[in-house]
Design an enzyme around this catalytic site. Structure first.
Site, PDB file in Angstrom:
ATOM      1  N   ASN A   9     -55.480  69.152  31.762  1.00 52.11           N
ATOM      2  CA  ASN A   9     -56.047  69.021  30.415  1.00 52.11           C
ATOM      3  C   ASN A   9     -56.587  67.622  30.130  1.00 52.11           C
ATOM      4  O   ASN A   9     -57.231  67.407  29.105  1.00 52.11           O
ATOM      5  CB  ASN A   9     -55.015  69.393  29.358  1.00 52.11           C
ATOM      6  CG  ASN A   9     -53.771  68.532  29.420  1.00 52.11           C
ATOM      7  OD1 ASN A   9     -53.134  68.465  30.478  1.00 52.11           O
ATOM      8  ND2 ASN A   9     -53.401  67.896  28.318  1.00 52.11           N
ATOM      9  N   GLY A  11     -57.580  63.424  32.068  1.00 50.99           N
ATOM     10  CA  GLY A  11     -57.598  62.502  33.187  1.00 50.99           C
ATOM     11  C   GLY A  11     -58.150  63.075  34.470  1.00 50.99           C
ATOM     12  O   GLY A  11     -59.099  63.861  34.493  1.00 50.99           O
ATOM     13  N   ARG A  32     -49.057  71.830  29.805  1.00 57.71           N
ATOM     14  CA  ARG A  32     -47.790  72.244  29.188  1.00 57.71           C
ATOM     15  C   ARG A  32     -48.027  72.974  27.879  1.00 57.71           C
ATOM     16  O   ARG A  32     -47.210  73.780  27.456  1.00 57.71           O
ATOM     17  CB  ARG A  32     -46.901  71.019  28.966  1.00 57.71           C
ATOM     18  CG  ARG A  32     -46.317  70.445  30.247  1.00 57.71           C
ATOM     19  CD  ARG A  32     -45.480  69.221  29.988  1.00 57.71           C
ATOM     20  NE  ARG A  32     -46.289  68.114  29.508  1.00 57.71           N
ATOM     21  CZ  ARG A  32     -45.815  66.917  29.193  1.00 57.71           C
ATOM     22  NH1 ARG A  32     -44.521  66.679  29.303  1.00 57.71           N
ATOM     23  NH2 ARG A  32     -46.616  65.953  28.778  1.00 57.71           N
ATOM     24  N   ASP A  54     -45.558  74.401  32.509  1.00 56.60           N
ATOM     25  CA  ASP A  54     -44.764  73.175  32.556  1.00 56.60           C
ATOM     26  C   ASP A  54     -44.086  73.166  33.919  1.00 56.60           C
ATOM     27  O   ASP A  54     -43.221  74.004  34.195  1.00 56.60           O
ATOM     28  CB  ASP A  54     -43.735  73.177  31.436  1.00 56.60           C
ATOM     29  CG  ASP A  54     -42.872  71.912  31.415  1.00 56.60           C
ATOM     30  OD1 ASP A  54     -42.902  71.152  32.407  1.00 56.60           O
ATOM     31  OD2 ASP A  54     -42.158  71.700  30.425  1.00 56.60           O
ATOM     32  N   TYR A 146     -42.068  55.496  39.374  1.00 61.80           N
ATOM     33  CA  TYR A 146     -43.331  56.056  39.841  1.00 61.80           C
ATOM     34  C   TYR A 146     -43.461  55.921  41.356  1.00 61.80           C
ATOM     35  O   TYR A 146     -43.740  56.900  42.064  1.00 61.80           O
ATOM     36  CB  TYR A 146     -44.491  55.348  39.145  1.00 61.80           C
ATOM     37  CG  TYR A 146     -45.841  55.961  39.430  1.00 61.80           C
ATOM     38  CD1 TYR A 146     -46.248  57.116  38.779  1.00 61.80           C
ATOM     39  CD2 TYR A 146     -46.715  55.382  40.353  1.00 61.80           C
ATOM     40  CE1 TYR A 146     -47.489  57.690  39.031  1.00 61.80           C
ATOM     41  CE2 TYR A 146     -47.956  55.936  40.610  1.00 61.80           C
ATOM     42  CZ  TYR A 146     -48.343  57.092  39.946  1.00 61.80           C
ATOM     43  OH  TYR A 146     -49.563  57.658  40.206  1.00 61.80           O
ATOM     44  N   LYS A 150     -43.401  59.060  44.045  1.00 58.01           N
ATOM     45  CA  LYS A 150     -44.623  59.353  44.793  1.00 58.01           C
ATOM     46  C   LYS A 150     -44.416  59.161  46.301  1.00 58.01           C
ATOM     47  O   LYS A 150     -45.009  59.890  47.123  1.00 58.01           O
ATOM     48  CB  LYS A 150     -45.774  58.477  44.306  1.00 58.01           C
ATOM     49  CG  LYS A 150     -46.292  58.851  42.926  1.00 58.01           C
ATOM     50  CD  LYS A 150     -46.945  60.226  42.916  1.00 58.01           C
ATOM     51  CE  LYS A 150     -47.676  60.497  41.620  1.00 58.01           C
ATOM     52  NZ  LYS A 150     -48.337  61.814  41.593  1.00 58.01           N
ATOM     53  N   VAL A 179     -57.958  54.435  38.546  1.00 61.66           N
ATOM     54  CA  VAL A 179     -58.967  55.155  37.772  1.00 61.66           C
ATOM     55  C   VAL A 179     -58.743  54.909  36.285  1.00 61.66           C
ATOM     56  O   VAL A 179     -57.602  54.826  35.817  1.00 61.66           O
ATOM     57  CB  VAL A 179     -58.902  56.671  38.082  1.00 61.66           C
ATOM     58  CG1 VAL A 179     -59.907  57.441  37.243  1.00 61.66           C
ATOM     59  CG2 VAL A 179     -59.168  56.912  39.559  1.00 61.66           C
ATOM     60  N   THR A 181     -58.032  56.062  33.292  1.00 63.31           N
ATOM     61  CA  THR A 181     -57.481  57.208  32.576  1.00 63.31           C
ATOM     62  C   THR A 181     -56.415  56.715  31.609  1.00 63.31           C
ATOM     63  O   THR A 181     -56.126  55.516  31.539  1.00 63.31           O
ATOM     64  CB  THR A 181     -56.843  58.211  33.551  1.00 63.31           C
ATOM     65  OG1 THR A 181     -55.750  57.560  34.239  1.00 63.31           O
ATOM     66  CG2 THR A 181     -57.849  58.712  34.577  1.00 63.31           C
ATOM     67  N   ASP A 182     -55.784  57.640  30.896  1.00 61.88           N
ATOM     68  CA  ASP A 182     -54.698  57.249  30.001  1.00 61.88           C
ATOM     69  C   ASP A 182     -53.582  56.551  30.764  1.00 61.88           C
ATOM     70  O   ASP A 182     -52.997  55.580  30.286  1.00 61.88           O
ATOM     71  CB  ASP A 182     -54.124  58.483  29.280  1.00 61.88           C
ATOM     72  CG  ASP A 182     -55.086  59.053  28.252  1.00 61.88           C
ATOM     73  OD1 ASP A 182     -56.067  58.358  27.912  1.00 61.88           O
ATOM     74  OD2 ASP A 182     -54.858  60.187  27.786  1.00 61.88           O
TER      75      ASP A 182
END
Length: 222
Positions: A9, A11, A32, A54, A146, A150, A179, A181-182
């Site tokens: 939805n 990014g 979600r 989700d 993070y 990952k 990138v 994005t948010d």
């Protein structure tokens, strides 16, 4: 080709889904929130279909596996917690556990649930959206939730690629780069470029690589 993209939805996930739909693929646009999934799918045209999902919910994953009749490509894009405020030595492990639920266990559960559909596909692909922050070769301090989650996702990529080779399922990790994005914040490269790196792995030919870590089609060090 039928592709499912998690966290589609916004990014990178949204742009990956848009590019796949624009190329003529049927894309399951997941989020979600049912409303967020529907809004994103509407913006992508007739090849996009919304799906509320989700990935931390076992019930949601089980429902998706029951309802889907076919699947060729799974793009595990959804991720949380770029924890720049933390250090491994003092990290809040509750934050680390929460990140792992979305960044590692969510994709893992989803892959397990959708494997029967992928095994039935003539051209199955799994793409795990990762980050160079997960590369052990260059890893330093910071962003422990993070980076660790990952890095574990990358390990899962390697294991699954080996285990699923006989099923012709290509499994790769992709770093889209920094990138704008948010999550990435301002200053990164255009989202179209980062998404194209993911789309490359999602549309590999049957003789393409598996068990690799890539950005823009080029190998990255583990």
């Amino acid at each position: 080709m039928i592709a499912l993209v998690t966290g589609a939805n916004r990014g990178i996930g949204r742009e990956v889904a848009r590019q796949l739909a624009a190329a003529g693929h049927t894309v399951l646009v997941t989020a979600r929130s049912a409303e967020a999934a529907a809004e994103a799918a509407r913006s992508m045209g007739p090849n996009a279909r919304p799906l509320r999902l989700d990935i931390t919910s076992e019930a949601d994953i089980a429902e998706a596996a029951r309802d889907l009749e076919a699947l060729d490509v799974l793009v595990n894009n959804a991720a949380i917690t770029y924890d720049t405020w933390q250090h491994a030595a003092t990290a809040d492990l509750d934050v680390v556990r929460e990140a792992a639920e979305t960044n590692l266990y969510g994709p893992w559960r989803l892959i397990q649930a959708l494997l029967p559909l992928l095994r039935a596909s003539p051209h199955p692909r799994i793409v795990n959206v990762s980050s160079e922050a997960a590369s052990l070769t260059g890893m330093g301090g910071g962003t422990p939730a993070y980076s660790a989650s990952k890095a574990a996702l990358n390990a899962l990529t390697r294991m699954l690629a080996a285990e699923l080779r006989a099923d012709r399922i290509l499994v790769n990790s992709v770093c889209p780069g920094w990138v704008a994005t948010d999550m990435g914040g301002p200053g990164g490269r255009p989202v179209t470029e980062g998404a194209a790196s993911v789309v490359w792995a999602a549309t590999l030919p049957d003789n393409g690589p598996t068990g690799g870590f890539f950005r823009d089609g080029q190998p990255l060090p583990w």
